[in-house]
Enzyme design. Structure first.
Site, PDB file in Angstrom:
ATOM      1  N   GLU A 105       0.841  -1.192   0.000  1.00 27.76           N
ATOM      2  CA  GLU A 105       0.000   0.000   0.000  1.00 27.76           C
ATOM      3  C   GLU A 105       0.881   1.249   0.000  1.00 27.76           C
ATOM      4  OE1 GLU A 105      -3.833   1.894   2.423  1.00 27.76           O
ATOM      5  OE2 GLU A 105      -2.831   0.102   3.193  1.00 27.76           O
ATOM      6  N   ASN A 125     -12.708  -1.027  -0.885  1.00 29.08           N
ATOM      7  CA  ASN A 125     -11.976  -1.627   0.229  1.00 29.08           C
ATOM      8  C   ASN A 125     -12.590  -1.154   1.540  1.00 29.08           C
ATOM      9  OD1 ASN A 125      -9.482  -2.556   1.880  1.00 29.08           O
ATOM     10  ND2 ASN A 125      -9.584  -0.363   2.290  1.00 29.08           N
ATOM     11  N   GLU A 126     -12.794  -2.093   2.463  1.00 32.18           N
ATOM     12  CA  GLU A 126     -13.353  -1.749   3.778  1.00 32.18           C
ATOM     13  C   GLU A 126     -14.508  -0.767   3.634  1.00 32.18           C
ATOM     14  OE1 GLU A 126     -10.470  -0.731   6.765  1.00 32.18           O
ATOM     15  OE2 GLU A 126      -9.460  -2.674   6.612  1.00 32.18           O
ATOM     16  N   TYR A 161      -6.950  -8.331  12.108  1.00 35.15           N
ATOM     17  CA  TYR A 161      -5.616  -8.040  12.622  1.00 35.15           C
ATOM     18  C   TYR A 161      -5.477  -8.589  14.042  1.00 35.15           C
ATOM     19  CZ  TYR A 161      -4.615  -4.935   8.698  1.00 35.15           C
ATOM     20  OH  TYR A 161      -4.371  -4.439   7.445  1.00 35.15           O
ATOM     21  N   GLU A 163      -6.431  -8.803   4.095  1.00 33.92           N
ATOM     22  CA  GLU A 163      -5.617  -8.059   5.077  1.00 33.92           C
ATOM     23  C   GLU A 163      -5.612  -8.845   6.370  1.00 33.92           C
ATOM     24  OE1 GLU A 163      -6.118  -3.845   5.770  1.00 33.92           O
ATOM     25  OE2 GLU A 163      -6.665  -3.480   3.678  1.00 33.92           O
ATOM     26  N   GLN A 170       2.185  -5.800   5.943  1.00 38.99           N
ATOM     27  CA  GLN A 170       2.349  -5.618   4.510  1.00 38.99           C
ATOM     28  C   GLN A 170       3.731  -6.073   4.079  1.00 38.99           C
ATOM     29  OE1 GLN A 170       1.313  -1.606   3.350  1.00 38.99           O
ATOM     30  NE2 GLN A 170      -0.699  -1.729   4.281  1.00 38.99           N
TER      31      GLN A 170
END
Length: 516
Positions: free
Chosen positions: A48, A195-196, A262, A319, A368
């Protein structure tokens, strides 16, 4: 020298067969009932426009004194090629929903300079755009996963981007691509609409997003041989409502629904926990929290199995990874954190989970690739260091495209701390594309080794050979001054006189072996 002595001692302890069988964990692999193929894209990466994740970290520009190919630094690219990166997601993340692709084409010195409002408020030069990204994936031999802008963009903008990238016609956009140096269409493996959408991508409801997706997907046209698989932006954490809504409403219109999770030691976004110098309670909570991934996937897969029994829709964990407090003295918006043995163990635990759900989990992208969150590589100017997570990915390369094999664990002890417990041993087995049988073992206990007795009905196991990743300290990590403080060591074990083979898995360790 001490590191070398420890490595030799570890090998002496590990090369065991049968001696520890009495109290061993029993691991049985059923080779007669092969499961789903483990999609190579389960080992996908994510780059990203965030901090030094791209600029400085891997992109230095063609005029840089740092050796590079088309602006991409050779040392980082070489390391990524060595770990067989199969797929790269770009340009975000939250950045994707403020990214306008036309800002990133044409002469670099004439490109629009924007402000990266999501990550640090720094200037975004747009030096890395569509052509540069495809240079990278083609150098790596990887596939491209492009994330479209639904937040501040629209169907027309994404439609034109698809045409620019994939059209083999003489249209104005296709000719513009040619003018910018690319004659043949780019190969886009996946294209995501937003995204999201539940958060930074627009704070939408599932139904509102589904309406926008259906409208947008209608206009994302490409020649059949160049058409990417279309992906929908799904939910996160404990939320299955996005999977429920999208799998009903977007059936036959999407190849997959994304999911984000996460791992945070403290379960608190404010005060997540430190990347290094942590106590055992945060080692435990980190591993315990990452193991929730299995339940998150299982509950979403149950929804998919109900709404999509033909299994046309993949579950894409695009992610995931550890998220700690940023390192002191660094820009909070750059999300830089050190990477330790704990992160390698987290990665391996998740790999084993993804393998177990390989029939639905067809892609994942760790967050990432370079310098950001749970990165593979850390750079500083012309210096580069490989992280323990990098080594976990490289060790697991044989599982890319392998056929998963069911296994059972009996007598698996619990690793217990402060009244809470998690399984001590995690395992995964698969038949590799090379025909070999591969086994991965993870010991979550930081203070105690475990003996694992292997059994394959109908077969005699003679030996196992591979590598082990471990260290004395829970937060062992590589730095620019000690770049090889932690790295894989050779590992082997042979059957004992009784014909049985028992593997002694060190405390806090990851092992990947071929079974002979």
């Amino acid at each position: 020298m001490n590191h070398i002595k420890r490595g030799v001692l570890a090998l002496c302890l590990l090369a065991s067969g049968g001696a520890f069988a009495a109290d061993a964990v029993s691991l049985t692999i059923d080779t007669a009932k092969p499961g789903a193929v483990i999609n190579k894209d389960i080992y996908g990466q994510f780059a990203e426009h965030l901090g030094t994740g791209i600029y400085e970290g891997i992109w230095v520009g063609p005029k840089s004194k740092i050796p590079n190919t088309k602006g991409w630094r050779n040392d980082v690219v070489g390391a990524l090629k060595a770990m067989h990166v199969p797929l790269v997601r770009w340009p975000g993340g939250c950045f994707a929903d403020e990214y306008h692709w036309k800002d990133g084409i044409g002469a670099r010195e004439k490109r629009a300079v924007k402000v990266n409002t999501n990550w640090g408020g720094v200037e975004e030069s747009n030096a890395v755009g569509t052509h540069e990204f495809f240079d990278l994936v083609e150098i790596l031999g990887a596939d491209a996963y492009v994330n479209g802008n639904l937040g501040t963009g629209n169907a027309q903008e994404m439609s034109e981007w698809i045409e620019y990238m994939t059209s083999d016609s003489k249209s104005t956009l296709a000719n513009l691509r040619r003018k910018n140096g690319r004659d043949k269409p780019f190969k886009v493996a996946y294209f995501a609409v937003g995204n999201e959408a539940w958060g930074c991508g627009g704070n939408m409801s599932p139904d509102y997003y589904a309406d926008l997706y259906r409208n947008t997907e209608t206009f994302l046209r490409a020649p059949k041989q160049y058409r990417p698989k279309m992906l929908a932006s799904g939910g996160n954490d404990n939320d299955t409502t996005w999977t429920e809504t999208l799998s009903r409403r977007l059936k036959d219109k999407t190849a997959g629904i994304s999911f984000h999770y996460y791992t945070i030691p403290t379960d608190k976004w404010e005060g997540k926990g430190a990347a290094t110098g942590f106590k055992e309670n945060e080692w435990f909570s980190t591993l315990s929290n990452t193991l929730r991934m299995d339940d998150h996937i299982a509950r979403n897969v149950a929804v998919l199995d109900k709404n999509d029994p033909e299994k046309k829709i993949g579950f894409m964990v695009d992610e995931w990874g550890t998220w700690y407090d940023v390192e002191k003295g660094t820009n909070a918006g750059f999300l830089f954190q050190q990477n330790t043995l704990r992160d390698a163990v987290v990665a391996a635990l998740n790999f084993n989970i993804f393998h177990a759900h390989a029939d639905r989990v067809r892609m994942t992208n760790i967050a990432q690739m370079v310098n950001v969150l749970q990165s593979m590589i850390i750079t500083d100017k012309d210096k580069m260091v490989l992280t323990p997570t990098y080594h976990a990915y490289e060790m697991y390369v044989p599982f890319q495209g392998a056929t998963s094999l069911p296994l059972t664990l009996q007598n698996n002890p619990k690793y217990t701390l402060d009244g809470k417990s998690i399984p001590e041993i995690s395992a995964s087995a698969a038949r590799g594309a090379d025909g070999k049988l591969y086994l991965a073992l993870v010991n979550t206990n930081p203070g105690q080794a475990a003996d694992v007795a292997l059994n394959i009905p109908g077969q005699t196991i003679k030996a196992v050979k591979g590598r082990v990743l471990t260290a004395e300290a829970m937060d062992a990590h590589n730095s620019f001054t000690t770049p090889q403080a932690i790295k894989p060591a050779p590992f082997s074990a042979a059957a004992g006189a009784d014909g049985k083979l028992t593997v002694k898995v060190p405390a806090k360790a990851v092992i990947v072996v071929a079974v002979e």
